[in-house]
Design a protein around this motif. Structure first.
Motif, PDB file in Angstrom:
ATOM      1  N   GLY A  93      -7.179  33.500 -19.939  1.00  0.00           N
ATOM      2  CA  GLY A  93      -7.673  34.881 -19.944  1.00  0.00           C
ATOM      3  C   GLY A  93      -6.513  35.862 -19.858  1.00  0.00           C
ATOM      4  N   ASN A 133     -12.390  31.099 -19.429  1.00  0.00           N
ATOM      5  CA  ASN A 133     -11.355  31.897 -18.774  1.00  0.00           C
ATOM      6  C   ASN A 133     -11.424  31.793 -17.248  1.00  0.00           C
ATOM      7  OD1 ASN A 133     -10.187  32.714 -21.168  1.00  0.00           O
ATOM      8  ND2 ASN A 133     -11.487  34.534 -21.349  1.00  0.00           N
ATOM      9  N   ARG A 165      -4.799  36.083 -23.254  1.00  0.00           N
ATOM     10  CA  ARG A 165      -5.745  35.993 -24.384  1.00  0.00           C
ATOM     11  C   ARG A 165      -5.211  36.578 -25.691  1.00  0.00           C
ATOM     12  NH1 ARG A 165      -8.347  39.973 -21.287  1.00  0.00           N
ATOM     13  NH2 ARG A 165      -9.816  38.474 -20.431  1.00  0.00           N
ATOM     14  N   GLU A 204      -7.164  33.676 -27.656  1.00  0.00           N
ATOM     15  CA  GLU A 204      -8.613  33.881 -27.787  1.00  0.00           C
ATOM     16  C   GLU A 204      -9.130  33.457 -29.157  1.00  0.00           C
ATOM     17  OE1 GLU A 204     -10.397  37.402 -26.111  1.00  0.00           O
ATOM     18  OE2 GLU A 204     -11.922  37.415 -27.678  1.00  0.00           O
TER      19      GLU A 204
END
Ligand SMILES: Nc1ncnc2c1ncn2[C@@H]1O[C@H](COP(=O)(O)OP(=O)(O)OP(=O)(O)O)[C@@H](O)[C@H]1O
Ligand SMILES: [Mg+2]
Length: 234
Positions: free
Chosen positions: A124, A117, A127, A94
């Motif tokens: 995702g 994502n 992340r 992320e």
């Protein structure tokens, strides 16, 4: 729309691009194909301001790019995904994605993160993992996702398929197709893997030793046996 006109570029005594003209149309995938050393990476680096043309013109939606600094390109809507999948391995997935929003100068919105994502669910799912733990295919998704965080209108992709299994290549190209269809993105896709690239592209341009030797709809290039054998390796 991106239009190159009579572009010449090189390194010292080496000529890498010689009188290259091509157009990448809005909402299409344009593949630039050619063997090692054909000039594909030089072409992308010249468009995105990382390398300067010796002569010729680069027009992106009415803006001349030849003298625009590389760091201004994201604001104009251009995102360059270089060859080599350079993720920052010490940061999480992320955090790498969030870096992609910086180029545009804006704040990263959760909607942008969700969109990426949704496209790449594995990003995702992972992340909070360090980018160093991703596979090659996942890293490729991460660098494309990171580029999308700047909300580009045109994506410049340099050899996304290199070294990946055919199944992963098909998955990544399928996602690029989705972006074009759903978000109206335009893509300039540089590939040595001509067969896969032509299967997803609308249009193709073939470079040989820095010169354009073919420029035609993708299905036409794929159906040209002589051209395939001479330049495309399949
Ligand atoms: N930094 C550099 N300094 C000197 N010559 C370079 C440099 N980068 C590329 N070249 C030369 O320019 C030509 C085009 O190289 P380029 O990297 O654009 O080709 P390419 O089509 O991307 O090749 P590949 O498929 O191997 O990535 C080659 O002859 C290469 O050796
Ligand atoms: Mg290259």
């Amino acid at each position: 729309m991106l239009t190159l006109t009579s572009l010449c570029a090189g390194y010292g005594p080496i000529t890498a691009l010689e009188d290259v003209s091509l157009t990448a149309r809005r909402g299409e995938i344009t593949a630039v194909l050619g063997a090692n050393g054909a000039g594909k990476t030089t072409l992308l680096r010249t468009v995105s301001g990382l390398h300067r043309a010796r002569s010729g013109a680069i027009d992106f939606d009415g803006t001349r790019l030849e003298t625009v600094a590389a760091e201004r390109m994201p604001r104009l809507g251009l995102a360059h995904v270089p060859e080599g999948r350079g993720v920052i391995t010490e940061l999480t997935v992320e955090e790498n994605l969030r870096l992609g929003g910086l180029g545009r100068g804006g704040r990263v919105s959760s909607a942008d993160l969700s969109r990426v994502n949704d496209l790449f669910p594995v990003l995702g799912d992972r992340r909070a993992a360090l980018a160093s733990t991703l596979s090659g295919g996942e890293r490729q998704m991460l660098v494309i996702g990171r580029a999308l965080m700047a909300r580009p209108t045109m994506l410049l992709l340099d050899e996304p398929s290199l070294g990946l299994a055919p199944r992963i290549v098909a998955q990544i190209f399928g996602l690029v197709r989705t972006l074009v269809r759903e978000d109206g993105l335009s893509v300039l896709l540089v590939e040595q893997n001509a067969r896969s690239a032509l299967s997803v592209a609308d249009h193709g341009v073939v470079l040989n030793l820095g010169r354009v030797v073919a420029d035609a709809p993708a299905d036409e290039l794929a159906g040209d046996d002589q051209l395939r054998h001479a330049y495309l390796g399949f």
